[in-house]
Enzyme design. Structure first.
Site, short mmCIF file in Angstrom:
data_model
loop_
_atom_site.label_atom_id
_atom_site.label_comp_id
_atom_site.label_asym_id
_atom_site.label_seq_id
_atom_site.Cartn_x
_atom_site.Cartn_y
_atom_site.Cartn_z
CB SER A 235 -0.90 0.02 1.25
OG SER A 235 -1.58 1.26 1.36
CE1 TYR B 212 -3.58 -1.89 5.34
CE2 TYR B 212 -3.09 0.38 4.73
CZ TYR B 212 -3.46 -0.91 4.37
OH TYR B 212 -3.69 -1.21 3.06
#
Length: 258
Positions: free
Chosen positions: A140, A153
């Site tokens: 990501s 995250y």
């Protein structure tokens, strides 16, 4: 057994399903892995994918024994995949001041990091022996710089990027390609509750088309869409003080249960 085989985790929704459908349309057989196997089977039937072209394996990537067993079962039943896409992941905000959120951080690492390595593990030696294959990790752009409330995250995806870089070096001379794909903002259940702006938001089907081309080419590292790649490089280059000021007032990622 003559058609190529794509093995995809996290296939019960979002990017996993979009990529599964893209590979199906390209003539691949599918081996789809998810905790909710019955849901994936129902989805495959709804898409008109014949059972002989799609096997479903129920496993949680956090369970090392279960996910590695799923990989071995795939090889035994369907053959060695041509492409393995470690897509399963979770995204929840945390507040380190809250004790319970440490468990959320543990779960994030177990899913996004240990789960990825365990997904690849059954396939590395046989792919190396064969001399071909694609191991694809979904990272990501959030792994490039840390964002408020998103420590678990962001850290997990930064670890994904480094892990895949290490694995790429290990397999460089083997004929097995390691591909790192960094999505920007994609309209999936993971982003549906975000409380901040999401520039260059893509639909999963558009992402899947570009990811398919990237994986087929064996490109080592790509941000999708490219506009987010430009933004990510600029953000990475900013001095810490300026980066921190830009984030003042930015909404935090929602915590579990919010």
């Amino acid at each position: 057994m003559t058609a190529p085989l794509a093995y995809i985790t996290g296939a019960s929704s979002g990017l996993g399903q979009a990529m599964a459908l893209r590979y199906h349309r390209a003539g691949y057989r599918l081996a789809l892995v998810a905790r909710r196997g019955a849901e994936v089977e129902a989805w495959a039937r709804a898409q008109g994918i014949a059972p002989e072209h799609c096997s479903v394996l129920a496993a949680d990537v956090r369970d090392i024994d279960a996910i590695t067993a799923a990989g071995r079962a795939c090889i035994a039943a369907s053959g060695l995949p041509d492409v393995v896409i470690a897509n399963a992941g979770i995204s929840l905000g945390i507040d380190t001041a809250i004790f319970e959120d440490l468990e959320v951080m543990r779960r994030t690492y177990e899913t996004n990091n240990i789960g990825m390595a365990a997904t690849f593990q059954p396939f590395i030696a046989p792919m190396r022996d064969r001399g071909t294959g694609r191991l694809v990790g979904i990272a990501s752009v959030a792994g490039i710089r840390g964002l408020p409330g998103h420590g678990a995250y962001c850290a997990s995806k930064a670890a994904v990027i480094s892990y895949l870089e290490s694995l790429r070096g290990e397999l460089r001379a083997s004929g097995v390609r390691v591909v790192t794909v960094l999505p920007g903002y994609i309209a999936t259940p993971l982003t549906a509750q975000n409380r901040y702006s999401m520039p260059f938001l893509m639909q999963p089907e558009d992402f899947a088309d570009r990811a398919f081309d990237t994986i087929t080419a064996g490109t080592s590292y790509r941000v999708i869409p490219w506009q987010m790649g430009v933004v990510a490089r600029l953000m990475r280059a900013l001095p810490n003080g300026l980066f921190d000021r830009l984030l003042v007032g930015r909404a935090r990622k929602h915590r579990a249960g919010e």
